[in-house]
Each structure stands twice: as structure tokens, then as C-alpha cells.
Scaffold this motif. Structure first.
Motif, PDB file in Angstrom:
ATOM      1  N   ILE A  72       0.664  -1.154   0.099  1.00  0.00           N
ATOM      2  CA  ILE A  72       0.044   0.031   0.022  1.00  0.00           C
ATOM      3  C   ILE A  72       1.066   1.255   0.189  1.00  0.00           C
ATOM      4  O   ILE A  72       1.632   1.529   0.933  1.00  0.00           O
ATOM      5  CB  ILE A  72      -0.780  -0.130   1.198  1.00  0.00           C
ATOM      6  CG1 ILE A  72      -1.729  -1.279   1.419  1.00  0.00           C
ATOM      7  CG2 ILE A  72      -1.886   1.148   0.998  1.00  0.00           C
ATOM      8  CD1 ILE A  72      -2.502  -1.694   0.258  1.00  0.00           C
ATOM      9  N   ASN A  73       0.504   2.100  -1.063  1.00  0.00           N
ATOM     10  CA  ASN A  73       1.442   3.155  -1.192  1.00  0.00           C
ATOM     11  C   ASN A  73       0.979   4.393  -0.358  1.00  0.00           C
ATOM     12  O   ASN A  73      -0.172   4.252   0.221  1.00  0.00           O
ATOM     13  CB  ASN A  73       1.649   3.624  -2.574  1.00  0.00           C
ATOM     14  CG  ASN A  73       2.607   4.495  -2.935  1.00  0.00           C
ATOM     15  OD1 ASN A  73       3.530   4.947  -2.098  1.00  0.00           O
ATOM     16  ND2 ASN A  73       2.713   4.991  -4.353  1.00  0.00           N
ATOM     17  N   ILE A 113       8.075  -1.503  -6.446  1.00  0.00           N
ATOM     18  CA  ILE A 113       7.141  -2.121  -5.451  1.00  0.00           C
ATOM     19  C   ILE A 113       5.905  -1.345  -5.692  1.00  0.00           C
ATOM     20  O   ILE A 113       4.756  -1.508  -5.668  1.00  0.00           O
ATOM     21  CB  ILE A 113       7.598  -2.512  -4.117  1.00  0.00           C
ATOM     22  CG1 ILE A 113       8.746  -3.496  -4.210  1.00  0.00           C
ATOM     23  CG2 ILE A 113       6.285  -2.969  -3.224  1.00  0.00           C
ATOM     24  CD1 ILE A 113       9.276  -3.867  -3.001  1.00  0.00           C
ATOM     25  N   PHE A 114       6.100  -0.065  -5.066  1.00  0.00           N
ATOM     26  CA  PHE A 114       5.105   0.860  -4.889  1.00  0.00           C
ATOM     27  C   PHE A 114       4.545   1.895  -6.020  1.00  0.00           C
ATOM     28  O   PHE A 114       4.316   2.980  -5.772  1.00  0.00           O
ATOM     29  CB  PHE A 114       5.407   2.030  -3.467  1.00  0.00           C
ATOM     30  CG  PHE A 114       5.712   0.840  -2.351  1.00  0.00           C
ATOM     31  CD1 PHE A 114       4.627   0.612  -1.576  1.00  0.00           C
ATOM     32  CD2 PHE A 114       6.867   0.680  -2.025  1.00  0.00           C
ATOM     33  CE1 PHE A 114       4.740  -0.153  -0.278  1.00  0.00           C
ATOM     34  CE2 PHE A 114       7.085  -0.183  -0.855  1.00  0.00           C
ATOM     35  CZ  PHE A 114       6.084  -0.376   0.009  1.00  0.00           C
ATOM     36  N   LEU A 162      11.712  -6.631   1.561  1.00  0.00           N
ATOM     37  CA  LEU A 162      11.289  -5.971   0.287  1.00  0.00           C
ATOM     38  C   LEU A 162      12.063  -6.271  -0.874  1.00  0.00           C
ATOM     39  O   LEU A 162      11.544  -6.499  -2.062  1.00  0.00           O
ATOM     40  CB  LEU A 162      11.981  -4.338   0.579  1.00  0.00           C
ATOM     41  CG  LEU A 162      11.175  -3.693   1.662  1.00  0.00           C
ATOM     42  CD1 LEU A 162      11.696  -2.148   1.779  1.00  0.00           C
ATOM     43  CD2 LEU A 162       9.672  -3.529   1.264  1.00  0.00           C
ATOM     44  N   PHE A 163      13.568  -6.899  -0.794  1.00  0.00           N
ATOM     45  CA  PHE A 163      14.084  -7.492  -1.867  1.00  0.00           C
ATOM     46  C   PHE A 163      13.517  -8.641  -2.329  1.00  0.00           C
ATOM     47  O   PHE A 163      13.299  -9.028  -3.544  1.00  0.00           O
ATOM     48  CB  PHE A 163      15.426  -7.637  -1.620  1.00  0.00           C
ATOM     49  CG  PHE A 163      16.556  -6.376  -1.707  1.00  0.00           C
ATOM     50  CD1 PHE A 163      16.313  -5.532  -2.631  1.00  0.00           C
ATOM     51  CD2 PHE A 163      17.283  -6.162  -0.386  1.00  0.00           C
ATOM     52  CE1 PHE A 163      17.223  -4.417  -2.656  1.00  0.00           C
ATOM     53  CE2 PHE A 163      18.125  -5.119  -0.474  1.00  0.00           C
ATOM     54  CZ  PHE A 163      18.248  -4.223  -1.734  1.00  0.00           C
ATOM     55  N   GLN A 164      13.086  -9.443  -1.534  1.00  0.00           N
ATOM     56  CA  GLN A 164      12.152 -10.528  -2.023  1.00  0.00           C
ATOM     57  C   GLN A 164      11.004 -10.243  -2.566  1.00  0.00           C
ATOM     58  O   GLN A 164      10.676 -10.933  -3.742  1.00  0.00           O
ATOM     59  CB  GLN A 164      11.792 -11.345  -0.768  1.00  0.00           C
ATOM     60  CG  GLN A 164      11.169 -12.778  -0.995  1.00  0.00           C
ATOM     61  CD  GLN A 164      12.148 -13.754  -1.542  1.00  0.00           C
ATOM     62  OE1 GLN A 164      13.427 -13.826  -1.627  1.00  0.00           O
ATOM     63  NE2 GLN A 164      11.729 -14.842  -2.470  1.00  0.00           N
ATOM     64  N   ARG A 169       7.892  -9.627  -7.938  1.00  0.00           N
ATOM     65  CA  ARG A 169       7.336  -8.720  -8.813  1.00  0.00           C
ATOM     66  C   ARG A 169       8.134  -8.706 -10.083  1.00  0.00           C
ATOM     67  O   ARG A 169       7.535  -8.592 -11.210  1.00  0.00           O
ATOM     68  CB  ARG A 169       7.321  -7.203  -8.464  1.00  0.00           C
ATOM     69  CG  ARG A 169       6.239  -6.965  -7.159  1.00  0.00           C
ATOM     70  CD  ARG A 169       5.729  -5.821  -7.043  1.00  0.00           C
ATOM     71  NE  ARG A 169       4.764  -5.500  -7.971  1.00  0.00           N
ATOM     72  CZ  ARG A 169       4.143  -4.561  -8.570  1.00  0.00           C
ATOM     73  NH1 ARG A 169       4.628  -3.181  -8.058  1.00  0.00           N
ATOM     74  NH2 ARG A 169       3.264  -4.613  -9.258  1.00  0.00           N
ATOM     75  N   GLN A 170       9.394  -8.477 -10.036  1.00  0.00           N
ATOM     76  CA  GLN A 170      10.014  -8.675 -11.428  1.00  0.00           C
ATOM     77  C   GLN A 170       9.880  -9.858 -12.010  1.00  0.00           C
ATOM     78  O   GLN A 170       9.791  -9.993 -13.380  1.00  0.00           O
ATOM     79  CB  GLN A 170      11.711  -8.428 -11.247  1.00  0.00           C
ATOM     80  CG  GLN A 170      12.494  -8.542 -12.107  1.00  0.00           C
ATOM     81  CD  GLN A 170      14.051  -8.109 -11.872  1.00  0.00           C
ATOM     82  OE1 GLN A 170      14.116  -7.044 -11.005  1.00  0.00           O
ATOM     83  NE2 GLN A 170      15.052  -8.755 -12.059  1.00  0.00           N
ATOM     84  N   LYS A 171       9.714 -11.013 -11.633  1.00  0.00           N
ATOM     85  CA  LYS A 171       9.453 -12.318 -12.277  1.00  0.00           C
ATOM     86  C   LYS A 171       8.173 -12.311 -12.938  1.00  0.00           C
ATOM     87  O   LYS A 171       7.941 -12.818 -13.806  1.00  0.00           O
ATOM     88  CB  LYS A 171       9.683 -13.484 -11.259  1.00  0.00           C
ATOM     89  CG  LYS A 171      11.220 -13.873 -11.018  1.00  0.00           C
ATOM     90  CD  LYS A 171      11.293 -15.005  -9.979  1.00  0.00           C
ATOM     91  CE  LYS A 171      12.459 -15.348  -9.454  1.00  0.00           C
ATOM     92  NZ  LYS A 171      12.826 -16.501  -8.749  1.00  0.00           N
TER      93      LYS A 171
END
Length: 287
Positions: A72-73, A113-114, A162-164, A169-171
Motif C-alpha cells: 500500500i503506497n 514495488i510501490f 522488500l528485496f524478496q 514482482r520482477q519475475k
């Protein structure tokens, strides 16, 4: 009708960690009166739902599977549905926390992410769930015992979460966020729209500000944002209007001017064409 409330995290108190972790279900039960109605935050929120359920984000109720993570941004409107399990963990944090030990890294997470592009959540696999569960337990332990350098450890473990999320999201998007120029342009286009939401620019103007041309911007917008630049601009205007309409202390005329409309009557027509409701009717229906 009530104004949608906006909550802060240790506002102006920089002695605090500016990070919180909560068990979702007890948190929801304790704060049900406020958490189950539309509200917003001046900080970022990661929500890990361990069980399938429903969650409301920006005027849309989303059904999600077990082990889903929502991001949630700032200023997004959301709430917890009463008829959902709401079991899991809440992570609250802001720029002060995430940039403290690595200046500027929040810009990376804003892009990956956001960014409010694509799905509002990711589904964790069994292996990913175990990783997040382990990191979460480390964070809880550090905060519980507050041993030497616990703040640095909390930061380290949460940054790994966050990196996970970024990796997943990248995949999911099949895009390398760090090198994909088209993706960065799409993210910057959406950011530019909201940064200058009080103006009306042509597609050529946006393209020029982004260092490209209208044809390239249109192609990238269709491929990544799945719509034309004109529609992305229109939908962004309407979304921001919805968010502003949640504040009953601001008049519709003021909202119209803040969004770049010189004529409030035209704003009403613009909003109704995009939503099927006048601004007043929208407030009565959603607030």
C-alpha cells in the motif's frame, strides 16, 4: 458523511524507529472501528495475509489467495474487510526508516514495488512463504529483546523482505527493473502525472519532459501500463479526484482547481463521464 482519515507514523518524532510490525488479526480487532472503513496513511504499508480473503484498495475490493502480500503506497485508500480472516502481519514504515542506512534506496522500491502498476499484491510460493516467515520472526525477536544494534538488524531483515517482494514482482512482470528502460519510462510517466496532477499537458509535453517522443511513450504505455497515455492521464486524474473527494473539508470547486480544471462544471462532467457519478453522488455512495 465523514472525512476519510489519514494516519501518521510517529509524526515529527525522529527519536522513534519509524517502523512497526503487528500481528494483523489482533491489530484489526483492536482497531476495527477505524481499520474497517476507508482510510489512508502518510507511510508505506506491507500486508502479508496468511489466509485467503478480501481487501479494499482505492475503491476496489480484491479477493486474494492465502499467503498474499499487498503493498500500500502513501495516500492510497484502503480498509480491512470485516468478512475476511485478516490473519498475517502488518509492516508500517516510512522514508526516514528505509533511507537511514542506505540513502535514496526508497526510490528503488518506489519504482519496483510501490509504483501502482499491475497487480496490487503478489502470491507467495511455499518456499517464498518460508523465507518471509523466517525474516519476520527475526524482526519480531529483535524488537522484543532490543539487543545491541537491534535497529540495524530490523532494517537489514526488513530490507531483505522488500528485496524478496521486488524479485517476485520482477519475475511476475518478466522485467528487470534495474535495466529495463521502457519500464522505468512507464514508472516515470505515472509519477510525472501525479507530481503535476494540477496541470493538463499534451502527450507531446509529457514525452518531452521524459526525454522521449509521443510515439515511443504511446508504445511503452500500451505495452507496460496496458492503455494509451491519454487514458492513463484520465484515470489518474479521476483516481486523485476520488482521493480528494474523501476529504469533506475541501469543496468540489477547490478540488477542481487543484486538479487543473479552470471550470468546476467541466470537472463535474469529466468525473461523471469517467465514473458514471457526479462528485457529490460519489461522496454519498462511497463515504
Amino acid at each position: 458523511m465523514e472525512t476519510i482519515k489519514r494516519y501518521d507514523l510517529h509524526k515529527d518524532d525522529y527519536s522513534k524507529l519509524h517502523f512497526e510490525i503487528n500481528d494483523a488479526k489482533p491489530y484489526f480487532e483492536k482497531n476495527q472501528k477505524h481499520a474497517s472503513v476507508p482510510h489512508r496513511h502518510s507511510f508505506y504499508q506491507i500486508i502479508w495475509f496468511k489466509k485467503a480473503g478480501r481487501h479494499y484498495v482505492d475503491y476496489e475490493i480484491l479477493d486474494h489467495p492465502e499467503n498474499s502480500i499487498f503493498f500500500i503506497n502513501k495516500n492510497q485508500i484502503h480498509y480491512f474487510c470485516n468478512n475476511a480472516a485478516n490473519e498475517g502481519h502488518l509492516f508500517h514504515f516510512n522514508d526516514v526508516f528505509i533511507n537511514k542506512y542506505q540513502q535514496g534506496i526508497m526510490e528503488r522500491f518506489l519504482a519496483s514495488i510501490f509504483n501502482e502498476i499491475g497487480s496490487r499484491y503478489i502470491k507467495l510460493s511455499t518456499a517464498d512463504t518460508n523465507k518471509v516467515r523466517l525474516l519476520t520472526s527475526f524482526i519480531e525477536s529483535e524488537i522484543r529483546f532490543k539487543d545491541l544494534y537491534y535497529k540495524e538488524q530490523v532494517y537489514h531483515y526488513f530490507q531483505n523482505i522488500l528485496f524478496q517482494i521486488e524479485r517476485l514482482r520482477q519475475k511476475e512482470a518478466n522485467i528487470d527493473f534495474n535495466v529495463a528502460k521502457d519500464y522505468k519510462l512507464a514508472v516515470n510517466f505515472k509519477k510525472l502525472i501525479f507530481d503535476q496532477i494540477d496541470a493538463f499537458y499534451s502527450i507531446d509535453d509529457y514525452a518531452h519532459k521524459l526525454g522521449t517522443n509521443a510515439k515511443t511513450l504511446t508504445t511503452i504505455s500500451k505495452n507496460i501500463l496496458l492503455d494509451t497515455p491519454a487514458n492513463i492521464i484520465k484515470e489518474s486524474k479521476i483516481l486523485e479526484a476520488k482521493r480528494l473527494l474523501s476529504n469533506q473539508k475541501i469543496s468540489i470547486k477547490e478540488i477542481a482547481y487543484s486538479l487543473g480544471f479552470e471550470d468546476p462544471t467541466y470537472f463535474t462532467k469529466y468525473f461523471k463521464k469517467g465514473t458514471g457519478l457526479t462528485p457529490k453522488a460519489f461522496q454519498k455512495t462511497h463515504l
